[in-house]
Design a protein around this motif. Sequence first.
Motif: not given
Length: 405
Positions: A327-335
Amino acid sequence: MIDWDARYAKRAGRMAASEIRELLKLLEQPDIISFAGGIPDPALFPQAEIAASYHGILSDPARAAAALQYSVSEGYPPLREWLAGYMANLGVPCGRDNIIITNGSQQALDFLGRLFINPGDPVLVSDPTYLGALQAFNSYEPSYVHFPHDLAGAAGFEPGGAKPAFGYIMPDFQNPTGVSMDMAEREAVLGLTHKLDIPLIEDAAYEKLRYDGEPLPPLLALECERAGGIDNGRVIYCGTFSKTVVPALRLGWVVAPREVIRKLVLIKQASDLHSATLNQMVMFEVASKTLDANIGRIRSTYKARRDAMLAALESHMPQEVTWTKPLGGMFIWVTMPERLDGAKVLHRAIDEARVAFVPGGAFRSDASGRNTFRLSFSLSDVDSIAKGIERLGDVLKSAIEANAD
């Protein structure tokens, strides 16, 4: 020649180079599309206002004398007064005696580790968690236990073993995953720390970078309500100007019960006496005048980049790959599928596609979760994001095929 390794304290063996710091060197290569460091876009820095503030202070003899002199360890009083108002707007009634200025929130984490961790103490962290926090705490030789993944049930969690020295958590747009805690999770985490009778460090580095949904109160605000005031509570709040104003002035702050601030002041005195007074004076002027006006531009820029990355992931990632939708921030985590190793995929991505990211093992205290990685969307423009994710998707498709059972 002297054997330096034999002379170092044992804790030096836990000091390791940051994978992110090493990857940032790739930014010097113009053909690399880097989704590695969570770096603010310098085009969003209030450069003119900063330059004008430095000029105004240094051209005034009286202000220049104060700015260039030693000062109090707690921090520049007008900046702390302004921060008390800033925190009040977040639901945290406090005074400037509840605030200390640090050289970025990274110094705050180091100081808190120094204050609370004895060698061997467990520290309660998320899994994964912020790499910089692990680096700050590791110098003090802790062990680690993890918050349950189901934070809504955290109040009933039993970590086992010795009581943790403290809990450390990032409730909004966590680094590295981008996920946020809902209200039930916030209340449950506070309930757990009360049950365990431990302090809780709230890292609010990305609190202002919300692009969707309604803001939720900081853990410190909820704790103040529970405890009847900040000095009766157990939450310690770490904030920073690096993501919303500019990182190079290296200014963050801690908000905590006055008893904790008094101890942090002693650590500050022993460490560097005080943060640069000139930088604090400039930050006070710039933040108080421009933060509210500039935050809308920052949010709209990063939101467009987040949306572009999510759309590109949807279009180009193989179906075996999943990712968070922050919903915000700077990051996306990929699995990725468990058989893939993020560090090995990174080497292929750099060599074959000229794309960089941070392997997920860097964000875990035990280096597990090697089939994950972190993407940052803050620095790349929309076209570069689309191009880089398409290239990365091709690398992942190839890696999955090569490692098929």
